[in-house]
Scaffold this active site. Structure first.
Site, PDB file in Angstrom:
ATOM      1  N   SER A   1      50.295  31.769 -32.348  1.00  0.00           N
ATOM      2  CA  SER A   1      49.866  31.328 -31.027  1.00  0.00           C
ATOM      3  C   SER A   1      50.768  31.912 -29.944  1.00  0.00           C
ATOM      4  O   SER A   1      50.462  31.792 -28.765  1.00  0.00           O
ATOM      5  CB  SER A   1      49.867  29.805 -30.953  1.00  0.00           C
TER       6      SER A   1
ATOM      7  N   HIS B   1      43.725  34.906 -32.966  1.00  0.00           N
ATOM      8  CA  HIS B   1      44.183  33.557 -32.621  1.00  0.00           C
ATOM      9  C   HIS B   1      42.972  32.617 -32.572  1.00  0.00           C
ATOM     10  O   HIS B   1      42.208  32.628 -31.615  1.00  0.00           O
ATOM     11  CB  HIS B   1      44.926  33.609 -31.276  1.00  0.00           C
TER      12      HIS B   1
ATOM     13  N   GLU C   1      40.855  34.616 -29.899  1.00  0.00           N
ATOM     14  CA  GLU C   1      41.610  35.475 -28.977  1.00  0.00           C
ATOM     15  C   GLU C   1      42.131  36.643 -29.821  1.00  0.00           C
ATOM     16  O   GLU C   1      42.938  36.448 -30.722  1.00  0.00           O
ATOM     17  CB  GLU C   1      42.769  34.648 -28.384  1.00  0.00           C
TER      18      GLU C   1
ATOM     19  N   ASN D   1      47.466  30.407 -24.234  1.00  0.00           N
ATOM     20  CA  ASN D   1      48.614  29.515 -24.038  1.00  0.00           C
ATOM     21  C   ASN D   1      49.364  29.774 -22.730  1.00  0.00           C
ATOM     22  O   ASN D   1      50.052  28.894 -22.230  1.00  0.00           O
ATOM     23  CB  ASN D   1      49.559  29.591 -25.230  1.00  0.00           C
TER      24      ASN D   1
HETATM   25  N1  CAA Z   1      36.667  20.224 -38.537  1.00  0.00           N
HETATM   26  C1  CAA Z   1      35.329  20.419 -38.451  1.00  0.00           C
HETATM   27  N2  CAA Z   1      34.547  19.816 -37.550  1.00  0.00           N
HETATM   28  C2  CAA Z   1      35.137  18.956 -36.708  1.00  0.00           C
HETATM   29  C3  CAA Z   1      36.516  18.683 -36.736  1.00  0.00           C
HETATM   30  C4  CAA Z   1      37.290  19.367 -37.709  1.00  0.00           C
HETATM   31  N3  CAA Z   1      38.617  19.198 -37.805  1.00  0.00           N
HETATM   32  N4  CAA Z   1      36.812  17.797 -35.762  1.00  0.00           N
HETATM   33  C5  CAA Z   1      35.650  17.515 -35.139  1.00  0.00           C
HETATM   34  N5  CAA Z   1      34.658  18.208 -35.708  1.00  0.00           N
HETATM   35  C6  CAA Z   1      33.244  18.223 -35.290  1.00  0.00           C
HETATM   36  C7  CAA Z   1      32.589  16.896 -35.491  1.00  0.00           C
HETATM   37  O1  CAA Z   1      32.010  16.802 -36.786  1.00  0.00           O
HETATM   38  C8  CAA Z   1      31.521  16.890 -34.410  1.00  0.00           C
HETATM   39  O2  CAA Z   1      30.400  17.669 -34.840  1.00  0.00           O
HETATM   40  P1  CAA Z   1      28.900  17.430 -34.247  1.00  0.00           P
HETATM   41  O3  CAA Z   1      28.966  17.808 -32.796  1.00  0.00           O
HETATM   42  O4  CAA Z   1      28.049  18.336 -35.054  1.00  0.00           O
HETATM   43  O5  CAA Z   1      28.632  15.972 -34.423  1.00  0.00           O
HETATM   44  C9  CAA Z   1      32.183  17.663 -33.259  1.00  0.00           C
HETATM   45  O6  CAA Z   1      33.220  18.445 -33.861  1.00  0.00           O
HETATM   46  C10 CAA Z   1      32.753  16.735 -32.241  1.00  0.00           C
HETATM   47  O7  CAA Z   1      33.651  15.849 -32.905  1.00  0.00           O
HETATM   48  P2  CAA Z   1      33.777  14.289 -32.661  1.00  0.00           P
HETATM   49  O8  CAA Z   1      32.454  13.739 -32.222  1.00  0.00           O
HETATM   50  O9  CAA Z   1      34.452  13.677 -33.844  1.00  0.00           O
HETATM   51  O10 CAA Z   1      34.853  14.141 -31.510  1.00  0.00           O
HETATM   52  P3  CAA Z   1      34.860  14.724 -30.073  1.00  0.00           P
HETATM   53  O11 CAA Z   1      33.506  14.848 -29.479  1.00  0.00           O
HETATM   54  O12 CAA Z   1      35.882  13.904 -29.401  1.00  0.00           O
HETATM   55  O13 CAA Z   1      35.418  16.212 -30.274  1.00  0.00           O
HETATM   56  C11 CAA Z   1      37.114  17.803 -30.457  1.00  0.00           C
HETATM   57  C12 CAA Z   1      36.611  16.458 -30.928  1.00  0.00           C
HETATM   58  C13 CAA Z   1      36.139  18.916 -30.928  1.00  0.00           C
HETATM   59  C14 CAA Z   1      38.474  18.028 -31.089  1.00  0.00           C
HETATM   60  C15 CAA Z   1      37.152  17.807 -28.872  1.00  0.00           C
HETATM   61  O14 CAA Z   1      37.882  16.695 -28.418  1.00  0.00           O
HETATM   62  C16 CAA Z   1      37.757  19.043 -28.282  1.00  0.00           C
HETATM   63  O15 CAA Z   1      37.094  20.059 -28.155  1.00  0.00           O
HETATM   64  N6  CAA Z   1      39.054  18.965 -27.905  1.00  0.00           N
HETATM   65  C17 CAA Z   1      39.801  20.096 -27.360  1.00  0.00           C
HETATM   66  C18 CAA Z   1      40.255  20.949 -28.498  1.00  0.00           C
HETATM   67  C19 CAA Z   1      41.059  22.118 -28.029  1.00  0.00           C
HETATM   68  O16 CAA Z   1      41.342  22.312 -26.852  1.00  0.00           O
HETATM   69  N7  CAA Z   1      41.480  22.931 -28.988  1.00  0.00           N
HETATM   70  C20 CAA Z   1      42.344  24.046 -28.720  1.00  0.00           C
HETATM   71  C21 CAA Z   1      43.754  23.611 -28.914  1.00  0.00           C
HETATM   72  S1  CAA Z   1      44.876  24.925 -28.587  1.00  0.00           S
HETATM   73  C22 CAA Z   1      44.932  25.756 -30.011  1.00  0.00           C
HETATM   74  O17 CAA Z   1      44.338  25.448 -30.999  1.00  0.00           O
HETATM   75  C23 CAA Z   1      45.728  26.990 -30.034  1.00  0.00           C
HETATM   76  C24 CAA Z   1      47.152  26.976 -29.699  1.00  0.00           C
HETATM   77  O18 CAA Z   1      47.715  28.047 -29.782  1.00  0.00           O
HETATM   78  C25 CAA Z   1      47.937  25.812 -29.282  1.00  0.00           C
END
Ligand code: CAA
Length: 300
Positions: A122, A143, A155, A193
């Site tokens: 990352s 990424h 990315e 990031n």
């Molecule tokens: N694996 C697979 N599917 C998943 C999952 C996982 N770990 N977590 C959630 N899902 C799926 C669920 O099954 C659900 O699917 P459907 O739409 O088909 O029903 C969908 O994702 C939405 O999940 P939830 O309803 O349980 O929960 P939510 O609506 O609150 O979404 C979330 C959860 C997808 C995590 C959402 O909150 C989100 O998009 N958050 C932001 C995530 C983000 O910003 N990620 C980037 C982080 S930075 C990074 O990764 C890189 C770095 O370098 C730091």
């Protein structure tokens, strides 16, 4: 097919590694997950299975898709064996520069000449990681975002020496994974990031300076800016240690005080409050449950 990648090895069976393995296997690539821990490997397979079962229940995939995806995944504890016939290796091990340099040295030694060496880092420089190999033109950043099966972005980071051909192959392959690749250059924090972490850091400063509480800050960003999670909940999700480390890399890399991590973030990491993985960050978490409440000391 506009690329020749068939065999993919994923190094590291953690959250990112198993998500990456799942998306490749679902698109019919032959995948080996490689990790030094047998427990991590069986946990990764169990996670992938339960993710696929959830998708089956929601009728996103068929029982045949589930079986085929699981059938495309093997595991290995030996890098030499796992790399031997790989067209692409995606390294998703712990975010530690020395460890990654050492892994890339070995990947370069054991992988066939044609193999592209990618890292899911990352924030660590792709150019620097590439220097530990004899094929820097075949080293690239891929990424993925957490949760990998859900987030559309890859990315794609070009190191100083990454060739056009390798970059085009990785862009094409990412589209086959049904992801949206975005090509960026190798500077601290890349793009994701570089923009995300200052926002998270500013949210921590807003809390630290007593402008508002945890829920208030996250609610403003969720309801006001349509972010799926507030910045403090997202920091807990990513890991506060990871956020701190990325901020430090940008602070060092640019020499600009605007990236200096908030003292509260530093304190929390020192105290072992790392977010979801330690069950306490800006929120408290219960094992096996999505329930959260605000950590008492941050209540107004
Ligand atoms: N694996 C697979 N599917 C998943 C999952 C996982 N770990 N977590 C959630 N899902 C799926 C669920 O099954 C659900 O699917 P459907 O739409 O088909 O029903 C969908 O994702 C939405 O999940 P939830 O309803 O349980 O929960 P939510 O609506 O609150 O979404 C979330 C959860 C997808 C995590 C959402 O909150 C989100 O998009 N958050 C932001 C995530 C983000 O910003 N990620 C980037 C982080 S930075 C990074 O990764 C890189 C770095 O370098 C730091």
């Amino acid at each position: 097919m506009d690329h020749n990648i068939k065999n993919v090895t994923v190094i590291g069976a953690g959250t990112m590694g198993n998500g990456i393995a799942q998306v490749f296997a679902a698109e019919n690539y032959s995948v080996i997950i490689c990790d030094v821990s047998e427990t991590a490997l069986s946990k990764a397979l169990a996670t992938i299975k339960s993710n696929l079962e959830r998708m089956l229940k929601k009728e996103i995939i068929t029982p045949q898709n589930l079986e085929a995806t699981l059938g495309n995944i093997k595991t290995s504890m030996l890098l030499k064996e796992a790399a031997a016939d790989a067209d692409l290796i995606v390294e998703a091990a712990t975010e530690n520069e020395e460890l990654k340099m050492n892994l890339f040295r070995q990947m370069d030694q054991y992988a066939p000449e044609r193999c592209i060496l990618a890292t899911n880092t990352s924030s660590i420089s792709i150019t620097k990681i590439a220097v530990s190999t004899k094929r820097p033109e075949q080293v690239i950043g891929m990424h993925f975002m957490n949760p990998v099966p859900v987030m559309k972005l890859v990315e794609v980071i070009r190191g100083y020496a990454t060739s056009d051909e390798v970059c085009q192959t990785v862009l094409a392959m990412s589209r086959h994974l049904k992801k949206e690749p975005v090509e960026v250059n190798d500077y601290p924090g890349f793009v994701a990031n570089r923009i995300l972490m200052p926002m998270i850091n500013e949210a921590v400063y807003t809390l630290y300076e007593g402008v508002a509480g945890v829920n208030e800050i996250d609610t403003v960003m969720k309801l006001g800016m349509a972010h799926p999670m507030g910045p403090l909940a997202l920091a807990d999700f990513i890991g506060l240690d990871v956020c701190l480390s990325i901020l430090n890399i940008m602070y060092d890399g640019f020499g600009n005080p605007k990236y200096a991590p908030c003292p509260l973030l530093k304190n929390m990491v020192t105290a072992g409050k790392l977010g979801r993985k330690s069950f306490e960050g800006f929120y408290l978490y219960t094992e096996g449950s999505k329930e959260v409440e605000v950590a008492p000391k941050f209540k107004k």
